[in-house]
Scaffold this active site. Structure first.
Site, short mmCIF file in Angstrom:
data_model
loop_
_atom_site.label_atom_id
_atom_site.label_comp_id
_atom_site.label_asym_id
_atom_site.label_seq_id
_atom_site.Cartn_x
_atom_site.Cartn_y
_atom_site.Cartn_z
N HIS A 1 33.66 36.19 41.28
CA HIS A 1 33.97 37.61 41.72
C HIS A 1 34.52 37.50 43.08
CE1 HIS A 1 31.14 39.80 44.29
NE2 HIS A 1 30.23 38.88 43.98
N CYS A 2 35.39 38.69 43.40
CA CYS A 2 35.77 38.82 44.94
C CYS A 2 35.71 40.15 45.11
CB CYS A 2 37.27 37.96 44.91
SG CYS A 2 38.40 39.07 43.78
N GLN A 3 36.71 40.78 45.95
CA GLN A 3 36.65 42.39 46.30
C GLN A 3 37.24 42.95 45.26
OE1 GLN A 3 34.98 43.45 48.78
NE2 GLN A 3 35.72 45.48 48.49
#
Length: 118
Positions: free
Chosen positions: A80-82
């Protein structure tokens, strides 16, 4: 329960976290972003390092991140990222390395923080 699709939702991630002690959640954001908040239990591997770190042998990976390196066929590897884009890139990189069931939590930290009231 888990699909072989590349993307999972917030509710998918919540149930994975509750039901799967082997889940490896990888945060691919920058260090500055992670320092501002993270999903509990995630490990931080910046996007540009994903190929290098997931190419480590099992012992080196364990020593560096203090978690077992996932097996290539694991269903328990989520990036996941932002907001989802970099997580998708990381998922593709992992799949290219042979982690054929790697998944991306598309809501990212932004959605997690909103839903968790952070």
């Amino acid at each position: 329960m888990a699909s072989t699709g590349k993307e999972i939702s917030y509710s998918d991630l919540k149930s994975l976290r509750e039901n799967n002690k082997d889940l490896l959640l990888v945060d691919v954001r920058s260090k500055d972003e992670v320092d501002r908040g993270r999903i509990p239990g995630s490990i931080h591997i910046p996007l540009e390092d994903v190929e290098k770190e997931f190419s480590l042998d099992a012992q080196a990976f364990q020593e560096k991140f203090d978690v077992p390196k996932p097996l290539l066929d694991t269903r328990d590897l989520v990036f996941h990222c932002q907001m989802g884009r970099r997580g998708g890139v990381a998922t593709d990189k992992a799949r290219n390395l042979g982690f054929k069931n790697a998944q991306n939590y598309t809501g990212g930290y932004k959605e997690w923080a909103e839903k968790e009231g952070k």
